[in-house]
Write an enzyme that holds these catalytic residues in place. Structure first.
Site, PDB file in Angstrom:
ATOM      1  CG  ASP A 137      29.785  62.563 -27.510  1.00  0.00           C
ATOM      2  OD1 ASP A 137      30.529  61.651 -27.890  1.00  0.00           O
ATOM      3  OD2 ASP A 137      29.534  62.791 -26.313  1.00  0.00           O
ATOM      4  CE  LYS A 159      35.504  65.010 -32.246  1.00  0.00           C
ATOM      5  NZ  LYS A 159      34.396  65.061 -31.278  1.00  0.00           N
ATOM      6  N   GLY A 200      34.267  57.865 -29.618  1.00  0.00           N
ATOM      7  CA  GLY A 200      33.399  57.003 -30.419  1.00  0.00           C
ATOM      8  C   GLY A 200      32.967  57.782 -31.638  1.00  0.00           C
ATOM      9  CG  HIS A 201      35.167  59.490 -34.135  1.00  0.00           C
ATOM     10  ND1 HIS A 201      36.451  59.797 -34.475  1.00  0.00           N
ATOM     11  CD2 HIS A 201      34.854  60.301 -33.102  1.00  0.00           C
ATOM     12  CE1 HIS A 201      36.905  60.750 -33.673  1.00  0.00           C
ATOM     13  NE2 HIS A 201      35.966  61.064 -32.839  1.00  0.00           N
ATOM     14  CD  GLN A 243      38.459  62.334 -26.253  1.00  0.00           C
ATOM     15  OE1 GLN A 243      39.573  62.627 -26.608  1.00  0.00           O
ATOM     16  NE2 GLN A 243      37.980  61.126 -26.375  1.00  0.00           N
TER      17      GLN A 243
END
Ligand code: IMP
Length: 429
Positions: free
Chosen positions: A13, A16, A40-41, A224
């Site tokens: 988180d 990135k 989750g991006h 991650q």
């Protein structure tokens, strides 16, 4: 030809996605190398906010090819949902700009059921997984009984493999006091998914090799963070893949001599979701303030699970460690804007453990649980940073904060994000 590897330098988180999106402006290929829809991006572009779980962030740039590498574990149903949602808002996704490795592994409903049952069986000490079936899918992969994406090309044997996998899983589910699954329940949906995904399936490592030979610029997108690495993280409170530099090479099938840059992405403070040590965690109003209320999409609540994240001061001991195990060439810092308004800021520069001062984390999870952080205190700033675009736009205290990171970690900071929008970036050097 060059390869840039982007790595989360903390517990995930870090933000990135927006740096991948930034670097993708000058690249031909963005390739994701590990994890699955536990990630989750978020990438913001004007009015629109894209939340990506599986598809590499490069898909948002015209002319960029996105590769889902062999190191990934892919839930085909989630993937198709993501493709459909992105297509509905005008993102162009075709077999020409999205390639899925034939060697990536499939997440089945029984992996998800096993993940849930396994977490439940741990009682008061869960890992805190995202319950997406990630661990069981990697377990089947290393146990040599997983199903690869390439098997979808032969739908008949694929369906047989799916059924056999559920039957095997049922024995384990019963052992864990969970209800067994009907092997035929989701078969039809998976078979339909196989027909839809077939055109996207390729030997992506061969593709990457050929493109690199032809001079392509490739960005490797991590999911991650390095502190969740199966080997280098606080085992067992980790994910089941290698979100570190070696994972990028093996998760895509490319060689190290192509790599010209390894960028670590670190948030300006610390966050973690799930169990495991977090020495600088602030279970108080400071942590609450860093987390935000959840009313903004950039507040510290999981993109995938919605869980509130644990928040705390920046831990430079952990950052020094992830810089070492990955060989970072430089760092990008995210969410510096969130630190505006504190009178003073603390950064952890060392740990105290059994009367000793440590510059790197101790080697076991139990010992990491028992360290006491040693903080340096820096002056805070009150200014809103969201309009800053160059270093000189930042107040001196914010520059001093960045300098402190550079000094303690021994690496240059090349970019700093000061808001969620694409252009809210301060570029350095
Ligand atoms: P799993 O990857 O779902 O097995 O979860 C294992 C651990 O990694 C848990 O502590 C999760 O909260 C954490 N984790 C997995 N993916 C992410 C992520 O994308 N961001 C932050 N933490 C994650």
């Amino acid at each position: 030809m060059s390869v840039t590897i982007l790595i989360g330098a903390q517990w995930g988180d870090e933000g990135k996605g927006r740096f991948v999106d930034w670097l993708a402006a000058d690249a031909q290929i963005v390739a994701r190398y590990s994890g699955g829809d536990n990630a989750g991006h978020t990438v913001a572009d004007g009015e629109r906010v894209y939340k990506l779980h599986l598809i590499p962030s490069g898909v948002l740039r015209d002319g960029v090819v996105s590769v889902m590498g062999n190191g990934m574990v892919i839930n085909p149903i989630s993937l198709l949902k993501e493709i459909d949602e992105l297509t509905a808002v005008g993102v162009n996704i075709t077999p020409e700009n999205l390639l899925i490795s034939n060697r990536a592994h499939i997440i089945t409903p029984s992996h998800i059921a096993r993940d849930k049952a396994s977490e439940k069986s741990r009682g008061n000490d869960p890992i805190g997984t995202t319950l997406r079936g990630i661990g069981p899918a990697y377990l089947d992969k290393t146990g040599r009984q997983g199903i690869r994406i390439g098997q979808m090309l032969d739908v008949e044997t694929f369906a047989e493999a799916m059924r056999a996998s559920t039957e095997r899983a049922n024995a384990e589910l019963v052992n864990l006091n969970a209800a067994p699954l009907n092997p035929d329940a989701d078969l039809q949906a998976y078979v339909e998914a196989a027909y839809r995904l077939r055109p996207f399936i390729k030997d992506t490592s061969l593709y990457l090799h050929q493109q690199l030979q032809a001079g392509a610029q490739v960005i490797c997108e991590g999911a991650q963070g390095a502190l969740l690495d199966i080997d280098h993280g606080s085992y067992p409170y980790v994910t089941s893949s290698s979100p570190t530099v070696g994972g990028a090479l093996s998760g895509l099938g490319i060689g190290p001599l192509h790599v010209t840059r390894v960028m670590g992405v670190a948030k300006a403070f610390a966050t973690r979701v799930g169990g495991g040590p977090m020495p600088t965690e602030q279970k108080n109003e400071i942590g609450d303030r860093l987390r935000g209320t959840g009313t903004n999409y950039w507040d510290e609540y999981g993109t995938t699970t919605g869980r509130p994240r644990r928040c705390g001061w920046l831990d430079l001991v952990m950052l020094r460690y992830t810089a070492a195990i990955n060989g970072f060439s430089d760092i990008a810092v995210t969410k510096l804007d969130i630190l505006s308004g504190f009178d003073e800021l603390k950064v952890c520069v060392a740990y105290e453990y059994d009367g000793e001062r440590l510059g790197y984390p101790p080697d076991t999870t139990e010992r990491q649980d028992r360290v006491t952080p040693i903080y340096d205190t820096l002056p805070g700033w009150q200014e809103n940073l969201s309009g800053a675009r160059t270093l000189t736009d930042l107040p001196p205290q914010a520059r001093a904060y960045l300098q402190k990171i550079e000094q303690e970690v021994g690496l240059p900071i090349k970019a700093v994000s000061v808001g969620p929008e694409r252009e809210q970036l301060v570029r350095l050097a």
